[in-house]
Design a protein around this motif. Structure first.
Motif, PDB file in Angstrom:
ATOM      1  N   THR A  81       0.874  -1.167   0.000  1.00  8.71           N
ATOM      2  CA  THR A  81       0.000   0.000   0.000  1.00  8.71           C
ATOM      3  C   THR A  81       0.914   1.221   0.000  1.00  8.71           C
ATOM      4  OG1 THR A  81      -1.706  -1.151   1.257  1.00  8.71           O
ATOM      5  CG2 THR A  81      -1.802   1.250   1.243  1.00  8.71           C
ATOM      6  N   VAL A  82       0.789   2.028  -1.028  1.00  5.09           N
ATOM      7  CA  VAL A  82       1.618   3.226  -1.135  1.00  5.09           C
ATOM      8  C   VAL A  82       0.724   4.429  -0.894  1.00  5.09           C
ATOM      9  CG1 VAL A  82       3.126   4.600  -2.613  1.00  5.09           C
ATOM     10  CG2 VAL A  82       3.169   2.091  -2.758  1.00  5.09           C
ATOM     11  N   ILE A  83       1.136   5.255   0.047  1.00  8.98           N
ATOM     12  CA  ILE A  83       0.389   6.457   0.416  1.00  8.98           C
ATOM     13  C   ILE A  83       1.261   7.653   0.043  1.00  8.98           C
ATOM     14  CG2 ILE A  83      -0.636   7.731   2.345  1.00  8.98           C
ATOM     15  CD1 ILE A  83      -0.657   4.843   3.748  1.00  8.98           C
ATOM     16  N   VAL A  84       0.714   8.554  -0.746  1.00 10.98           N
ATOM     17  CA  VAL A  84       1.457   9.748  -1.142  1.00 10.98           C
ATOM     18  C   VAL A  84       0.716  10.953  -0.594  1.00 10.98           C
ATOM     19  CG1 VAL A  84       2.450  11.056  -3.042  1.00 10.98           C
ATOM     20  CG2 VAL A  84       2.187   8.573  -3.260  1.00 10.98           C
ATOM     21  N   VAL A  85       1.418  11.780   0.170  1.00  8.11           N
ATOM     22  CA  VAL A  85       0.787  12.938   0.799  1.00  8.11           C
ATOM     23  C   VAL A  85       1.354  14.227   0.225  1.00  8.11           C
ATOM     24  CG1 VAL A  85       0.288  11.684   2.928  1.00  8.11           C
ATOM     25  CG2 VAL A  85       2.410  12.963   2.749  1.00  8.11           C
ATOM     26  N   ASN A  86       0.522  15.246   0.244  1.00  6.33           N
ATOM     27  CA  ASN A  86       0.893  16.572  -0.232  1.00  6.33           C
ATOM     28  C   ASN A  86       1.332  17.394   0.978  1.00  6.33           C
ATOM     29  OD1 ASN A  86       1.044  19.167  -1.214  1.00  6.33           O
ATOM     30  ND2 ASN A  86      -0.783  18.985  -2.487  1.00  6.33           N
ATOM     31  N   LEU A  87       2.583  17.792   1.017  1.00  7.29           N
ATOM     32  CA  LEU A  87       3.126  18.515   2.167  1.00  7.29           C
ATOM     33  C   LEU A  87       2.665  19.959   2.261  1.00  7.29           C
ATOM     34  CD1 LEU A  87       6.773  17.140   2.280  1.00  7.29           C
ATOM     35  CD2 LEU A  87       4.797  16.460   3.627  1.00  7.29           C
ATOM     36  N   GLU A  88       1.811  20.392   1.340  1.00 11.68           N
ATOM     37  CA  GLU A  88       1.313  21.765   1.397  1.00 11.68           C
ATOM     38  C   GLU A  88       0.282  21.945   2.510  1.00 11.68           C
ATOM     39  OE1 GLU A  88      -0.191  22.741  -2.467  1.00 11.68           O
ATOM     40  OE2 GLU A  88       1.744  22.511  -3.432  1.00 11.68           O
ATOM     41  N   PHE A  89      -0.175  20.836   3.124  1.00  7.40           N
ATOM     42  CA  PHE A  89      -1.221  20.898   4.139  1.00  7.40           C
ATOM     43  C   PHE A  89      -0.649  20.614   5.520  1.00  7.40           C
ATOM     44  CE2 PHE A  89      -3.331  19.975   0.166  1.00  7.40           C
ATOM     45  CZ  PHE A  89      -4.385  20.885   0.190  1.00  7.40           C
ATOM     46  N   LEU A 119      -1.942   5.911 -12.404  1.00  2.47           N
ATOM     47  CA  LEU A 119      -2.618   4.802 -11.726  1.00  2.47           C
ATOM     48  C   LEU A 119      -3.880   4.401 -12.477  1.00  2.47           C
ATOM     49  CD1 LEU A 119      -2.238   6.005  -8.034  1.00  2.47           C
ATOM     50  CD2 LEU A 119      -1.038   4.077  -9.108  1.00  2.47           C
ATOM     51  N   ARG A 120      -4.636   5.391 -12.893  1.00  2.00           N
ATOM     52  CA  ARG A 120      -5.865   5.118 -13.650  1.00  2.00           C
ATOM     53  C   ARG A 120      -5.546   4.422 -14.962  1.00  2.00           C
ATOM     54  NH1 ARG A 120      -7.601  10.204 -15.251  1.00  2.00           N
ATOM     55  NH2 ARG A 120      -6.327   9.792 -17.055  1.00  2.00           N
ATOM     56  N   ASP A 121      -4.539   4.924 -15.676  1.00  2.00           N
ATOM     57  CA  ASP A 121      -4.195   4.371 -16.985  1.00  2.00           C
ATOM     58  C   ASP A 121      -3.657   2.947 -16.907  1.00  2.00           C
ATOM     59  OD1 ASP A 121      -5.007   6.782 -18.010  1.00  2.00           O
ATOM     60  OD2 ASP A 121      -2.965   7.541 -18.359  1.00  2.00           O
ATOM     61  N   ASN A 163      -7.281   5.288  -4.561  1.00  7.04           N
ATOM     62  CA  ASN A 163      -8.315   6.151  -4.009  1.00  7.04           C
ATOM     63  C   ASN A 163      -7.645   7.469  -3.671  1.00  7.04           C
ATOM     64  OD1 ASN A 163     -10.918   6.758  -3.174  1.00  7.04           O
ATOM     65  ND2 ASN A 163     -10.574   6.063  -1.086  1.00  7.04           N
ATOM     66  N   ILE A 164      -8.351   8.559  -3.869  1.00  3.62           N
ATOM     67  CA  ILE A 164      -7.759   9.864  -3.596  1.00  3.62           C
ATOM     68  C   ILE A 164      -8.641  10.639  -2.624  1.00  3.62           C
ATOM     69  CG2 ILE A 164      -6.566   9.993  -5.802  1.00  3.62           C
ATOM     70  CD1 ILE A 164      -8.778  11.903  -6.763  1.00  3.62           C
ATOM     71  N   PHE A 165      -8.032  11.552  -1.927  1.00  4.08           N
ATOM     72  CA  PHE A 165      -8.731  12.463  -1.037  1.00  4.08           C
ATOM     73  C   PHE A 165      -8.247  13.855  -1.404  1.00  4.08           C
ATOM     74  CE2 PHE A 165      -9.548  14.958   2.699  1.00  4.08           C
ATOM     75  CZ  PHE A 165     -10.697  14.413   3.250  1.00  4.08           C
TER      76      PHE A 165
END
Length: 102
Positions: A10-18, A82-84, A90-92
């Motif tokens: 399971t790979v989780i990628v987070v945006n550090l802008e938050f 990922l879609r392609d 899943n995205i948030f």
């Protein structure tokens, strides 16, 4: 630590802008949604008893990898890839955060 069972990850990628709490909230929602949209058994959940608290926790036998993105554009490219390729994802997004989150 070497993982013996890593046929799935399971790979989780987070945006550090938050801020941190917002990121944790987003990760929790995204992972719960991913589990809900897939076969629960595919996660190979292992029971971990905690006698000190008279409870039992469950974790996946597969590793969870957390990565960070510095920009939203990098996440957009990842989502399209990922879609392609048909990889379950899943995205948030920040528009999902309502007044109750504060």
């Amino acid at each position: 630590m070497a993982y013996a069972d890593n046929t799935s990850k399971t790979v989780i990628v987070v945006n550090l802008e938050f801020p941190g709490p917002t990121i944790i909230n987003a990760v929790a929602h995204a992972v719960l949604g991913l589990i809900g949209s897939n076969n629960r058994d595919a996660w190979k959940l292992l029971a971990y008893p905690s006698p000190a608290f008279s409870s039992e926790s469950h974790i996946s036998e597969f590793p969870a990898i957390v990565l960070r993105a510095k920009r939203s554009s990098a996440l957009e490219k990842l989502i399209c890839a990922l879609r392609d390729t048909g990889i379950p994802h899943n995205i948030f997004i920040d528009s999902m955060i309502g007044a109750s989150a504060e």
